[in-house]
Design a protein around this motif. Structure first.
Motif, PDB file in Angstrom:
ATOM      1  N   ALA A   1       0.849  -1.190   0.000  1.00 24.73           N
ATOM      2  CA  ALA A   1       0.000   0.000   0.000  1.00 24.73           C
ATOM      3  C   ALA A   1       0.888   1.246   0.000  1.00 24.73           C
ATOM      4  N   THR A   2       0.424   2.281  -0.662  1.00 27.29           N
ATOM      5  CA  THR A   2       1.107   3.565  -0.660  1.00 27.29           C
ATOM      6  C   THR A   2       0.671   4.331   0.585  1.00 27.29           C
ATOM      7  N   PRO A   3       1.606   4.663   1.485  1.00 35.67           N
ATOM      8  CA  PRO A   3       1.217   5.364   2.713  1.00 35.67           C
ATOM      9  C   PRO A   3       0.686   6.768   2.429  1.00 35.67           C
ATOM     10  N   LEU A   4      -0.198   7.236   3.292  1.00 36.65           N
ATOM     11  CA  LEU A   4      -0.741   8.589   3.216  1.00 36.65           C
ATOM     12  C   LEU A   4      -0.377   9.333   4.495  1.00 36.65           C
ATOM     13  N   PRO A   5      -0.167  10.652   4.406  1.00 35.80           N
ATOM     14  CA  PRO A   5       0.153  11.404   5.625  1.00 35.80           C
ATOM     15  C   PRO A   5      -1.090  11.663   6.474  1.00 35.80           C
TER      16      PRO A   5
ATOM     17  N   VAL B   1      -3.007  10.002   8.565  1.00 34.29           N
ATOM     18  CA  VAL B   1      -4.146   9.096   8.656  1.00 34.29           C
ATOM     19  C   VAL B   1      -3.998   8.294   9.953  1.00 34.29           C
TER      20      VAL B   1
ATOM     21  N   ARG C   1      -3.092   1.536   6.543  1.00 30.93           N
ATOM     22  CA  ARG C   1      -1.764   1.279   6.002  1.00 30.93           C
ATOM     23  C   ARG C   1      -1.459   2.094   4.763  1.00 30.93           C
ATOM     24  N   GLY C   2      -2.491   2.632   4.117  1.00 28.70           N
ATOM     25  CA  GLY C   2      -2.313   3.416   2.907  1.00 28.70           C
ATOM     26  C   GLY C   2      -3.395   3.078   1.916  1.00 28.70           C
ATOM     27  N   VAL C   3      -3.069   3.228   0.628  1.00 31.76           N
ATOM     28  CA  VAL C   3      -4.039   2.947  -0.428  1.00 31.76           C
ATOM     29  C   VAL C   3      -3.397   2.066  -1.495  1.00 31.76           C
TER      30      VAL C   3
ATOM     31  N   PRO D   1      -8.603   2.370   0.268  1.00 32.82           N
ATOM     32  CA  PRO D   1      -7.895   2.415   1.547  1.00 32.82           C
ATOM     33  C   PRO D   1      -7.697   0.994   2.077  1.00 32.82           C
TER      34      PRO D   1
ATOM     35  N   SER E   1      -3.288   5.337  12.524  1.00 34.68           N
ATOM     36  CA  SER E   1      -2.197   4.359  12.416  1.00 34.68           C
ATOM     37  C   SER E   1      -2.651   3.008  11.869  1.00 34.68           C
TER      38      SER E   1
END
Length: 146
Positions: free
Chosen positions: A31-35, A37, A42-44, A53, A39
Protein backbone atom coordinates in the motif's frame (compact mmCIF):
# COMPACT_ATOMS: atom_id res chain seq x y z
CA UNK A 1 -32.77 -17.83 9.54
CA UNK A 2 -29.13 -18.23 8.59
CA UNK A 3 -26.22 -16.01 7.72
CA UNK A 4 -23.22 -16.84 5.53
CA UNK A 5 -19.78 -15.71 6.64
CA UNK A 6 -16.35 -15.75 5.08
CA UNK A 7 -13.93 -16.84 7.79
CA UNK A 8 -10.31 -15.79 7.97
CA UNK A 9 -7.39 -15.72 10.38
CA UNK A 10 -5.34 -13.15 12.20
CA UNK A 11 -2.69 -15.23 13.92
CA UNK A 12 -4.50 -17.91 15.93
CA UNK A 13 -7.78 -15.96 15.95
CA UNK A 14 -10.63 -16.86 13.61
CA UNK A 15 -12.90 -14.07 12.45
CA UNK A 16 -15.81 -13.83 10.06
CA UNK A 17 -17.59 -11.20 7.99
CA UNK A 18 -20.92 -11.34 6.25
CA UNK A 19 -20.42 -12.72 2.74
CA UNK A 20 -22.65 -10.00 1.26
CA UNK A 21 -20.07 -7.34 2.24
CA UNK A 22 -17.21 -9.10 0.38
CA UNK A 23 -16.38 -7.73 -3.07
CA UNK A 24 -13.19 -9.68 -3.74
CA UNK A 25 -10.22 -11.39 -2.18
CA UNK A 26 -6.84 -10.45 -3.60
CA UNK A 27 -3.20 -11.21 -3.00
CA UNK A 28 -1.17 -8.79 -0.93
CA UNK A 29 0.24 -5.80 -2.74
CA UNK A 30 2.10 -3.01 -0.95
CA UNK A 31 0.00 0.00 0.00
CA UNK A 32 1.11 3.57 -0.66
CA UNK A 33 1.22 5.36 2.71
CA UNK A 34 -0.74 8.59 3.22
CA UNK A 35 0.15 11.40 5.63
CA UNK A 36 -1.91 12.17 8.72
CA UNK A 37 -4.15 9.10 8.66
CA UNK A 38 -4.94 6.89 11.67
CA UNK A 39 -2.20 4.36 12.42
CA UNK A 40 -4.40 1.40 11.41
CA UNK A 41 -4.73 2.77 7.85
CA UNK A 42 -1.76 1.28 6.00
CA UNK A 43 -2.31 3.42 2.91
CA UNK A 44 -4.04 2.95 -0.43
CA UNK A 45 -3.82 0.53 -3.36
CA UNK A 46 -5.09 0.87 -6.91
CA UNK A 47 -7.86 -1.62 -7.63
CA UNK A 48 -8.54 -1.40 -11.37
CA UNK A 49 -8.56 2.39 -11.28
CA UNK A 50 -10.25 2.76 -7.87
CA UNK A 51 -8.15 4.04 -4.97
CA UNK A 52 -8.81 1.66 -2.10
CA UNK A 53 -7.89 2.42 1.55
CA UNK A 54 -6.23 -0.56 3.23
CA UNK A 55 -6.79 -1.15 6.96
CA UNK A 56 -4.50 -3.18 9.19
CA UNK A 57 -7.23 -5.18 10.92
CA UNK A 58 -4.85 -6.65 13.50
CA UNK A 59 -3.77 -3.14 14.55
CA UNK A 60 -7.36 -1.84 14.51
CA UNK A 61 -8.38 -4.61 16.91
CA UNK A 62 -5.46 -3.82 19.22
CA UNK A 63 -3.47 -6.99 18.50
CA UNK A 64 -0.27 -5.34 17.22
CA UNK A 65 0.90 -4.36 13.75
CA UNK A 66 0.83 -6.65 10.73
CA UNK A 67 4.14 -7.14 8.96
CA UNK A 68 2.68 -8.07 5.55
CA UNK A 69 4.31 -10.73 3.40
CA UNK A 70 3.37 -12.31 0.08
CA UNK A 71 1.27 -14.81 2.08
CA UNK A 72 -1.09 -12.10 3.40
CA UNK A 73 -4.39 -11.34 1.71
CA UNK A 74 -6.47 -8.20 1.22
CA UNK A 75 -10.21 -8.75 1.57
CA UNK A 76 -12.09 -6.01 -0.27
CA UNK A 77 -15.30 -5.16 1.58
CA UNK A 78 -18.02 -2.58 1.21
CA UNK A 79 -18.38 -0.47 4.34
CA UNK A 80 -21.18 2.03 3.90
CA UNK A 81 -20.79 3.44 0.40
CA UNK A 82 -17.02 2.91 0.19
CA UNK A 83 -14.83 -0.05 -0.68
CA UNK A 84 -12.10 -0.78 1.87
CA UNK A 85 -9.37 -3.37 1.98
CA UNK A 86 -8.55 -5.24 5.18
CA UNK A 87 -5.27 -7.13 5.63
CA UNK A 88 -5.67 -10.67 6.97
CA UNK A 89 -3.28 -13.59 7.38
CA UNK A 90 -5.35 -16.16 5.48
CA UNK A 91 -8.89 -16.74 4.21
CA UNK A 92 -10.37 -20.04 5.36
CA UNK A 93 -13.90 -20.91 4.35
CA UNK A 94 -17.49 -19.94 3.75
CA UNK A 95 -19.71 -21.05 6.62
CA UNK A 96 -23.42 -20.86 7.35
CA UNK A 97 -24.40 -19.77 10.84
CA UNK A 98 -27.94 -20.15 12.10
CA UNK A 99 -29.23 -17.04 13.87
CA UNK A 100 -29.86 -19.05 17.03
CA UNK A 101 -26.20 -20.19 17.00
CA UNK A 102 -24.91 -16.60 17.19
CA UNK A 103 -23.95 -15.66 20.72
CA UNK A 104 -23.78 -12.11 22.06
CA UNK A 105 -20.50 -10.87 23.47
CA UNK A 106 -20.18 -11.26 27.22
CA UNK A 107 -20.41 -7.94 29.06
CA UNK A 108 -16.82 -6.84 29.71
CA UNK A 109 -17.38 -3.11 29.81
CA UNK A 110 -16.61 -0.74 26.95
CA UNK A 111 -13.90 -2.72 25.15
CA UNK A 112 -12.65 -2.89 21.58
CA UNK A 113 -14.40 -6.25 21.39
CA UNK A 114 -17.74 -4.60 22.10
CA UNK A 115 -16.94 -1.84 19.63
CA UNK A 116 -15.87 -3.97 16.64
CA UNK A 117 -17.72 -7.28 17.00
CA UNK A 118 -21.30 -8.29 16.22
CA UNK A 119 -21.11 -11.49 18.19
CA UNK A 120 -19.59 -14.95 18.40
CA UNK A 121 -20.32 -18.16 16.56
CA UNK A 122 -19.01 -21.67 17.13
CA UNK A 123 -18.22 -23.58 13.93
CA UNK A 124 -16.62 -27.05 14.11
CA UNK A 125 -15.52 -26.52 17.73
CA UNK A 126 -13.87 -23.23 16.75
CA UNK A 127 -14.96 -19.84 18.09
CA UNK A 128 -15.45 -17.29 15.31
CA UNK A 129 -15.43 -13.56 16.14
CA UNK A 130 -18.01 -11.94 13.84
CA UNK A 131 -16.91 -8.45 12.76
CA UNK A 132 -19.19 -5.43 12.61
CA UNK A 133 -17.54 -3.88 9.54
CA UNK A 134 -19.33 -0.54 9.76
CA UNK A 135 -17.72 0.05 13.17
CA UNK A 136 -14.14 -0.49 11.94
CA UNK A 137 -13.99 2.91 10.26
CA UNK A 138 -14.17 6.15 12.23
CA UNK A 139 -17.25 8.19 11.48
CA UNK A 140 -15.17 11.29 10.65
CA UNK A 141 -13.04 9.29 8.23
CA UNK A 142 -16.16 7.92 6.56
CA UNK A 143 -17.61 11.43 6.17
CA UNK A 144 -14.33 12.76 4.73
CA UNK A 145 -14.07 9.89 2.26
CA UNK A 146 -17.64 10.24 0.99
Amino acid sequence: MSRQLITFQLGDQYLGVDIMAIREIRAWSPATPLPNVPSHVRGVVNLRGVVLPVLDLRHRLGWGMTDPTARHVIIVVRIGEQLQGIIVDAVNDIVTVQTEDMQPLPDMGDTAAQQFLDGLATIDQRLILVLALERLVERAAMADAA
